[in-house]
Design a protein around this motif. Structure first.
Motif, PDB file in Angstrom:
ATOM      1  N   LEU A 172       0.846  -1.189   0.000  1.00  0.00           N
ATOM      2  CA  LEU A 172       0.000   0.000   0.000  1.00  0.00           C
ATOM      3  C   LEU A 172       0.884   1.242   0.000  1.00  0.00           C
ATOM      4  O   LEU A 172       1.383   1.665   1.033  1.00  0.00           O
ATOM      5  CB  LEU A 172      -0.929   0.002   1.220  1.00  0.00           C
ATOM      6  N   SER A 173       1.080   1.801  -1.198  1.00  0.00           N
ATOM      7  CA  SER A 173       1.961   2.965  -1.303  1.00  0.00           C
ATOM      8  C   SER A 173       1.867   3.543  -2.705  1.00  0.00           C
ATOM      9  O   SER A 173       1.464   2.863  -3.655  1.00  0.00           O
ATOM     10  CB  SER A 173       3.411   2.554  -1.027  1.00  0.00           C
ATOM     11  N   THR A 174       2.250   4.805  -2.824  1.00  0.00           N
ATOM     12  CA  THR A 174       2.496   5.363  -4.154  1.00  0.00           C
ATOM     13  C   THR A 174       3.795   4.768  -4.688  1.00  0.00           C
ATOM     14  O   THR A 174       4.521   4.072  -3.974  1.00  0.00           O
ATOM     15  CB  THR A 174       2.620   6.888  -4.079  1.00  0.00           C
ATOM     16  N   ASN A 175       4.117   5.064  -5.932  1.00  0.00           N
ATOM     17  CA  ASN A 175       5.327   4.524  -6.556  1.00  0.00           C
ATOM     18  C   ASN A 175       6.593   5.023  -5.862  1.00  0.00           C
ATOM     19  O   ASN A 175       6.741   6.216  -5.602  1.00  0.00           O
ATOM     20  CB  ASN A 175       5.390   4.939  -8.031  1.00  0.00           C
ATOM     21  N   LEU A 196      -2.828  -2.688  -2.882  1.00  0.00           N
ATOM     22  CA  LEU A 196      -4.015  -1.928  -2.522  1.00  0.00           C
ATOM     23  C   LEU A 196      -3.909  -0.531  -3.137  1.00  0.00           C
ATOM     24  O   LEU A 196      -2.838   0.068  -3.155  1.00  0.00           O
ATOM     25  CB  LEU A 196      -4.126  -1.798  -1.000  1.00  0.00           C
ATOM     26  N   TYR A 197      -5.024  -0.031  -3.655  1.00  0.00           N
ATOM     27  CA  TYR A 197      -5.059   1.328  -4.172  1.00  0.00           C
ATOM     28  C   TYR A 197      -5.220   2.308  -3.013  1.00  0.00           C
ATOM     29  O   TYR A 197      -6.123   2.179  -2.191  1.00  0.00           O
ATOM     30  CB  TYR A 197      -6.243   1.522  -5.124  1.00  0.00           C
ATOM     31  N   GLU A 198      -4.358   3.311  -2.970  1.00  0.00           N
ATOM     32  CA  GLU A 198      -4.484   4.333  -1.932  1.00  0.00           C
ATOM     33  C   GLU A 198      -5.824   5.061  -2.021  1.00  0.00           C
ATOM     34  O   GLU A 198      -6.361   5.510  -1.015  1.00  0.00           O
ATOM     35  CB  GLU A 198      -3.359   5.366  -2.079  1.00  0.00           C
ATOM     36  N   SER A 220       3.595   2.848   3.034  1.00  0.00           N
ATOM     37  CA  SER A 220       4.258   4.121   3.292  1.00  0.00           C
ATOM     38  C   SER A 220       3.771   4.692   4.616  1.00  0.00           C
ATOM     39  O   SER A 220       2.689   4.350   5.106  1.00  0.00           O
ATOM     40  CB  SER A 220       3.963   5.103   2.155  1.00  0.00           C
ATOM     41  N   LYS A 221       4.540   5.584   5.189  1.00  0.00           N
ATOM     42  CA  LYS A 221       4.183   6.194   6.470  1.00  0.00           C
ATOM     43  C   LYS A 221       2.859   6.937   6.366  1.00  0.00           C
ATOM     44  O   LYS A 221       2.069   6.968   7.315  1.00  0.00           O
ATOM     45  CB  LYS A 221       5.300   7.141   6.916  1.00  0.00           C
ATOM     46  N   PRO A 349       0.402   4.419 -11.513  1.00  0.00           N
ATOM     47  CA  PRO A 349       0.375   3.656 -10.253  1.00  0.00           C
ATOM     48  C   PRO A 349       0.799   2.203 -10.427  1.00  0.00           C
ATOM     49  O   PRO A 349       0.272   1.478 -11.273  1.00  0.00           O
ATOM     50  CB  PRO A 349      -1.098   3.740  -9.820  1.00  0.00           C
ATOM     51  N   LEU A 350       1.744   1.759  -9.612  1.00  0.00           N
ATOM     52  CA  LEU A 350       2.172   0.361  -9.635  1.00  0.00           C
ATOM     53  C   LEU A 350       1.090  -0.573  -9.114  1.00  0.00           C
ATOM     54  O   LEU A 350       1.156  -1.789  -9.332  1.00  0.00           O
ATOM     55  CB  LEU A 350       3.451   0.193  -8.814  1.00  0.00           C
ATOM     56  N   ALA A 351       0.091  -0.029  -8.445  1.00  0.00           N
ATOM     57  CA  ALA A 351      -1.033  -0.856  -8.020  1.00  0.00           C
ATOM     58  C   ALA A 351      -1.846  -1.340  -9.219  1.00  0.00           C
ATOM     59  O   ALA A 351      -2.597  -2.303  -9.111  1.00  0.00           O
ATOM     60  CB  ALA A 351      -1.939  -0.065  -7.066  1.00  0.00           C
ATOM     61  N   HIS A 352      -1.688  -0.652 -10.362  1.00  0.00           N
ATOM     62  CA  HIS A 352      -2.389  -1.055 -11.580  1.00  0.00           C
ATOM     63  C   HIS A 352      -1.454  -1.872 -12.457  1.00  0.00           C
ATOM     64  O   HIS A 352      -0.266  -1.595 -12.561  1.00  0.00           O
ATOM     65  CB  HIS A 352      -2.882   0.176 -12.338  1.00  0.00           C
ATOM     66  N   ILE A 353      -1.988  -2.868 -13.118  1.00  0.00           N
ATOM     67  CA  ILE A 353      -1.168  -3.839 -13.848  1.00  0.00           C
ATOM     68  C   ILE A 353      -0.434  -3.220 -15.033  1.00  0.00           C
ATOM     69  O   ILE A 353       0.614  -3.724 -15.450  1.00  0.00           O
ATOM     70  CB  ILE A 353      -2.045  -5.042 -14.307  1.00  0.00           C
ATOM     71  N   PHE A 354      -0.920  -2.095 -15.585  1.00  0.00           N
ATOM     72  CA  PHE A 354      -0.273  -1.439 -16.712  1.00  0.00           C
ATOM     73  C   PHE A 354       1.158  -1.047 -16.353  1.00  0.00           C
ATOM     74  O   PHE A 354       2.114  -1.376 -17.072  1.00  0.00           O
ATOM     75  CB  PHE A 354      -1.111  -0.221 -17.122  1.00  0.00           C
TER      76      PHE A 354
END
Length: 750
Positions: A172-175, A196-198, A220-221, A349-354
């Motif tokens: 759970l984090s941004t890139n 997980l999407y933030e 991430s914090k 976003p790395l949370a997305h497969i693209f």
């Protein structure tokens, strides 16, 4: 052949070895032992595959129908023209998993830059003017230490053997660097992960963590206290690993008063550690690596979906490898690099497969990935100017903002009229050239005049001075925007199509075609066909229009703990029904034009397909960023919620509507919504752009905003698809008011 090949392990090296069209490439590679480091390095450098056939001929026929594949109610099955007889599943027998690929890259170029970011200067608040990178060998070591630490911690709490890897790791984090390191750590120990999407909120995070029984969350914090707020609802979570450094006081507070007595439902103590602490634990307690196989589960990628509960897409190492093979066969390292290392911005976003697919490809070829210095898209251009990536992957919204920025820069109020005139002339000439020929513009006029006068300045201003192409996906985009960006940046723009269920892209357009707007041909890893949808008027047999179905080595294994939904979309022959309506043109290229079952009826009895209409508006009008079309079944016309690119449209509105000249920003939006006569002019402009819609399919009244549909309020998915029921509910009163106001253009000829 009308079915999937009996050999599921047909590799790119097999294709080159057997297809006579690639005999020159085969001879070149035969200087090395097949599958050796030297052989595979030469193969990587020789891509794309299309560079080893008659390219103009390939452009005219990029995908071909498979003989004998016609069936009633379906189009023929199409395969990529570069591999019509076989579906390719991997690069080489030596590279069966991404764990193999990353280790191979580290073996080839251990000191190459791998992951990097700008860092703060010592004792100042300023950010450095250069990217600081860690090498491939350093990242490999860190990832294995982290993986060893995760195995040690989780299994100690569960009272399991240290090598037990029967659990799922959550992220759970941004890139950032730590995201990629965590992914690589999981692969080193055959640990599946999920992201997980933030933006989707605590309910979705709670659902995913509980359904996966995930005992460990790397985050991430900025997300730490959000998770702690729902900790009592998380059944299995016991270990939180913070990517950011935490002081000893912070850790003492977290693991002391804040988490005192926190025990999950398994009876395990909940604790917080830092990323570095877990790496140190892994270094001190070396758990032997557990390499994955092609059949190992790589990730469970949850789709947010336009309706219902998120579905977990099961993607194996084999799907990841097929996706990397598709990109490798399609994309070459820019020839301008002359053997030097390419760079890219890991922005989507790395949370997305693209983005995971793009990042995997780049790590495969030894590229360096840079990250934003803060998690804010507003700093993108600043960081692009520092990094100067060789290619760049975006979604339409980012590209339209770049377009608006370029247009404002070259036509702004502070630019002398002579300069404006020259800029318009150059861009117009470039556009004519692009539309009249295939391939890059290598003319002397372009290189010695247009590039020197204008194009190089534009490229440098947006940080794309080194870019050879841009990849775009996820949503429709205006063809005018694509052509303008090709003209203004003198680089290829490649539009793709894919889904989470196909490990992202299975189509990618060629970079320098004279026409824009298609998603290109189907991948060498996949075959596709169209299914007739008569209730929506689509005839796949005769018009090559229908629901897109795909099959091959990129297609997913099923939905996590959801066999019934899996059976609804995956048939016994392996065909995956995407739910997208597509069209295949004479070159074999796919375009997405609609969605299955997205239709309703107006009062006069006409059926409306809202997603088709939305796609046409978005792909036709460069000023729009969002649109949600709505039709009341008791009314005879359509209304819509519309998102505007304010930077791009302000100048147009000031010229077209004198009364709006005193308004800017939010005040301009408010003025449009307050005054129907102002909105009427905007609506007339919107309708002037669109083609191919009947009168009753055109929008008659609108409500506008800068970003009326947001992931955070659950009206669109992270991949920018409209959640129609949620959007309609949110804007229920607005839509009612639009109908009460009536059509703004019913007296006009539509």
């Amino acid at each position: 052949m009308s079915s999937v090949d009996s050999n599921p392990n047909f590799s790119l090296t097999d294709l080159i070895d057997r297809d006579l069209r690639f005999h020159k490439l085969k001879e070149k590679l035969s200087e090395h032992n097949q599958n050796s480091k030297e052989y595979l390095t030469a193969l990587y450098n020789a891509m794309p595959l299309s560079g080893h056939v008659d390219y103009p001929v390939f452009l005219e026929q990029q995908a071909v129908p498979v003989p004998g594949s016609r069936r009633p109610g379906y189009s023929p099955t199409y395969r990529n023209a570069l591999s019509p007889d076989h579906l390719v599943s991997s690069i080489s027998p030596r590279l069966a998993t991404f764990f193999d690929i990353f280790n191979f890259t580290t073996e080839r170029c251990p000191e190459n830059d791998c992951l990097g970011a700008r860092v703060k200067l010592d004792e100042t608040a300023k950010w450095g003017s250069k990217y600081v990178f860690e090498t491939y060998s350093a990242i490999q070591e860190r990832s294995r230490n982290l993986g060893s630490g995760i195995m040690t911690l989780v299994n100690f709490k569960r009272k399991q053997a240290a090598n037990c890897n029967d659990f799922i790791v959550s992220l759970l984090s941004t890139n950032r660097k730590e995201w990629i390191i965590s992914d690589l750590a999981c692969q080193a120990y055959s640990l599946p992960n999920t992201a997980l999407y933030e933006t989707l909120g605590p309910d979705t995070s709670q659902y995913i963590l509980n359904i996966t029984n995930s005992p460990v969350l790397i985050l991430s914090k900025s997300n730490l206290y959000k998770v702690l707020a729902i900790l009592s609802n998380l059944n299995d979570l016991s270990t939180l690993i913070c990517m950011d450094d935490l002081s000893s006081d912070e850790l003492a507070h977290l693991n002391g008063p804040l988490l005192a007595g926190s025990i999950n439902q398994r009876g395990e103590r909940v604790s917080v550690l830092t990323f570095k602490q877990v790496e140190e634990i892994g270094f001190d307690n070396q758990v032997p690596i557990i390499p994955p196989t092609a059949d190992s589960l790589y990730t469970i990628s949850f789709t947010s979906g336009t309706t219902g509960t998120p579905k977990g897409v099961l993607l194996n190492q084999s799907h990841l490898m097929a996706g990397v093979t598709f990109l490798l066969s399609n994309i070459g390292i820019p020839p301008t690099k002359n053997g030097k290392q390419p760079y890219d911005m890991c922005f989507l976003p790395l949370a997305h497969i693209f983005e995971r697919m793009i990042a995997a490809y780049e790590l495969a070829v030894g590229a360096a990935l840079g990250f934003l210095h803060v998690a804010d898209p507003a700093v993108l251009i600043e960081d692009l100017r520092v990094l100067k990536p060789d290619f760049f992957c975006v979604v339409p919204r980012v590209l339209t903002k770049l377009e608006a920025g370029i247009k404002n820069a070259v036509q702004g109020a502070t630019v002398p009229n002579f300069t404006k005139l020259v800029a318009r002339k150059v861009l117009d000439k470039r556009l004519v050239t692009i539309q009249s020929r295939e391939g890059p513009d290598n003319s002397i006029l372009n290189h010695l005049v247009y590039r020197k006068i204008l194009i190089d300045k534009i490229r440098a201003s947006v940080g794309l001075s080194e870019a050879s192409f841009i990849v775009i996906g996820s949503a429709p985009i205006s063809s005018d925007t694509l052509m303008f960006m090709k003209s203004a940046l003198d680089c290829g723009v490649r539009q793709g199509y894919g889904l989470t269920e196909t490990f992202a892209g299975v189509c990618l357009s060629e970079p320098h075609e004279r026409d824009s707007g298609t998603c290109g041909a189907i991948a060498i890893t996949t075959e596709c066909r169209l299914r007739s949808v008569p209730e929506m008027g689509y005839d796949a047999e005769h018009d090559l229009r229908g629901e897109v179905q795909v099959r091959g080595s990129q297609v997913f294994a099923g939905y996590f703990k959801n066999p019934d939904t899996t059976k609804e979309v995956l048939d016994g022959e392996g065909w995956f029904s995407t739910g997208d309506i597509g069209y295949i043109d004479s070159r074999g290229r796919l375009s997405i034009i609609d969605r299955v079952k997205n239709f309703f009826k107006l009062a006069q009895g006409e059926y409306i397909a809202p997603e088709k209409i939305e796609n046409i508006y978005i792909s036709s009008c460069p000023y729009l960023t969002q649109i949600c079309v709505y039709g009341d079944p008791l009314k005879t016309f359509l209304v819509a919620i519309v998102g505007l690119d304010l930077e791009a449209i302000t100048s147009f509105l000031h010229q077209a509507v004198p009364g709006l000249r005193i308004f800017h920003g939010e005040n301009l939006i408010n003025a449009l919504n307050d005054k129907p006569e102002y909105r009427k002019e905007l609506l007339k402009m919107m309708n002037s752009f669109v083609r191919g819609l009947q009168g009753f399919e055109r929008v008659n009244n609108i409500y506008v905003g800068v970003e009326p549909l947001k992931v955070s309020d659950d009206t669109i998915t992270p991949t920018l698809k409209v959640k129609r029921a949620k959007a309609t509910k949110k804007y229920e009163n607005v839509l009612k008011a639009l109908y009460e106001e009536g059509s703004l253009i019913k007296a006009e000829k539509l």
